[in-house]
Structure formats: C-alpha cells, structure tokens
Design an enzyme around this catalytic site. Sequence first.
Site, PDB file in Angstrom:
ATOM      1  N   THR A 149       0.653  -1.119   0.132  1.00  0.00           N
ATOM      2  CA  THR A 149      -0.051  -0.151   0.014  1.00  0.00           C
ATOM      3  C   THR A 149       0.813   1.019   0.136  1.00  0.00           C
ATOM      4  OG1 THR A 149      -1.555  -1.372   1.533  1.00  0.00           O
ATOM      5  CG2 THR A 149      -1.790   1.211   1.212  1.00  0.00           C
ATOM      6  N   THR A 200       0.916  -0.272   6.332  1.00  0.00           N
ATOM      7  CA  THR A 200       0.937  -1.154   5.109  1.00  0.00           C
ATOM      8  C   THR A 200       1.095  -2.571   5.539  1.00  0.00           C
ATOM      9  OG1 THR A 200       2.188  -1.561   3.073  1.00  0.00           O
ATOM     10  CG2 THR A 200       3.346  -0.444   4.646  1.00  0.00           C
ATOM     11  N   GLY A 201       0.728  -3.332   4.848  1.00  0.00           N
ATOM     12  CA  GLY A 201       1.066  -4.974   4.975  1.00  0.00           C
ATOM     13  C   GLY A 201      -0.305  -5.790   4.751  1.00  0.00           C
TER      14      GLY A 201
HETATM   15  N1  GLY Z   1      -2.674  -3.230   3.381  1.00  0.00           N
HETATM   16  C1  GLY Z   1      -3.356  -3.328   2.257  1.00  0.00           C
HETATM   17  C2  GLY Z   1      -4.322  -4.594   2.078  1.00  0.00           C
HETATM   18  O1  GLY Z   1      -4.141  -5.465   2.736  1.00  0.00           O
HETATM   19  O2  GLY Z   1      -5.359  -4.567   1.697  1.00  0.00           O
END
Ligand code: GLY
Length: 286
Positions: A149, A200-201
């Site tokens: 992300t 993010t992740g």
């Molecule tokens: N962090 C973005 C997702 O897993 O959608």
Amino acid sequence: MAAMGTWSFSQPAVEKMRSMILDGQNATDVVERAAADVENDVETGRHIVGRGGFPNSRGIVECDAAIMEGVPGRFGAVAALRGVGQPCRVARRVMDRSPHSLLVGEGAEAFAQEQGFTIETNDSMLSSHTLTAYQEFLENGQHASGHDTIGLIALDLSGNITVGVSTSGAPFKAPGRVGDSPLPGSGLYADHTVGAAAATGDGDKIMCYCPSFHVVQLMRQGSSPQEACTSVLTDIRKRIGKEKCFQIGLIALNMKGEVGAASSVEFPYTFWNQGMDSVEKRVISY
Ligand code: GLY
C-alpha cells in the site's frame, strides 16, 4: 512542514509533496495529488496500488483508498472500487461532498460517476505484468506475495496534517474483500493536536489491531513517532508471538515534523522535513 511515504516507490510522491508544501499548498491537496500520480502510474501498479494493480480472483481490479485530515470528523474512503485509476481522489470527494464516510463497490462507483470520474474498463486497469501474474494464478493457483500500500502523510506550512492511503488490495483476493486501508484507525489515522500514522502490509490481519490509531494515541501520551511505532509493533508481536507476526509496516509523523517507522519485514520509507535539503530514504531491516 514535513512529508512521508511508505516503501521506496513513494520517493517521487514525497519529492512532489515537498515542492507542493514549500509552495504553500494545503496538506490535503498535497496528499491527494501525490497519491494520484502513483495510483495512475501503471508501472507502480506492481506495488499493489491503483492502475496496473493486481486483480481479484475473477480478474477484476478492485481498489481501496482513504484520506483523513487532522481536523475532527474529516475522513473519506472507498472500498472495492472498480474502474477508477485514482481512487484516493474519489475518497477525497467522499470526505468533501458526501454525507457518508465510506462507500463500497457499486455504490462507490456510482458516486464516482456522479462526481465526474470516468469509469474505465477493467482492461485499462490491468497491466501486462499483472495480467501475466493473473494467468499464472489461474493455471497454478500461485499467489503473488506482498501488500505494498502507498501511505502518504503531509504537514503543511499552516500546520494542517493529512494522511492518505491507496491499494488494489491482496492479489487475487475474493471479490468484495476489503483490507485495512480504508478503515480509520487501521490503515490510517490523523489528529491535528498530535500527528498522523499509516499502515501497510497484510490488511486482513492489520485491521484486527487498529495500529494507526494506537500509534497516534501513544504520541498523544508523549511518545515520539519512533517510540510509538516501535511500541505498537512490539505489542502486536507480544500478543501473537514474534515468529507468527504477519507483514506490517507503520509510519508516523508528529506536528513537529518528526518521523518514525517500524516493520515486521524489511521496510524502506521516505521522508522530508523543514530541516532537510532533500527527501531521504531509510530502511528498517529485519
Ligand atoms: N494493506 C493493504 C491490504 O491488505 O489491502
């Protein structure tokens, strides 16, 4: 004044944010425009963002995006949005022009159309890279890994802070799957008395911990951005076991322009503040 972004591919966006902030532009415009460039670039789609992002299990690109200002109640998001190459722009319109905060699927698409966005064909949302990956997925059931992300935070000349996030979500996800990104407190959080954070992740796991809210709460209680990010990651690891920790990266920026980050995987992030001549990259290694 400061700007910050997740992963190495945020560098051009943070450069742009720097010049827009120095030009006196508002933090929300800065985040929206810098995110839009990344979202619309088919090449950065391979980082699981916007146009050129990985499709769901039926071959359709569905994006999640959100924007949050530090001012109370200023949040907008879209989830499982199809056919729009710049979903964070639609999230901004939700914040500015809708009585709601989060629109999903067909409703998000209808809203985007009402707001003048062109709804594109799915073919124009795919890239040759993600199309090939999708063919491999269909043939071998092979899943591309990663959840990169884009998360951007801007602190402008007037002291406004805004955070935005955008992703095409987990590659080959179930249609309608929504990750952490468009959920306030999970994918992002901002409070103009404290600062802002983004995650993010692996969104399916991240959303169980509201880490962005947690980071901002710790900063409110006196932690630096670095201390807050490290504490939140340590807390998650303690609860589930260090070896079992899922992929998560956190960035945070406070109202003094200080930054921090923590991650369960190698995690580059980029940042700039008024004390620096240029944008820098730092890497958290594990
Ligand atoms: N962090 C973005 C997702 O897993 O959608």
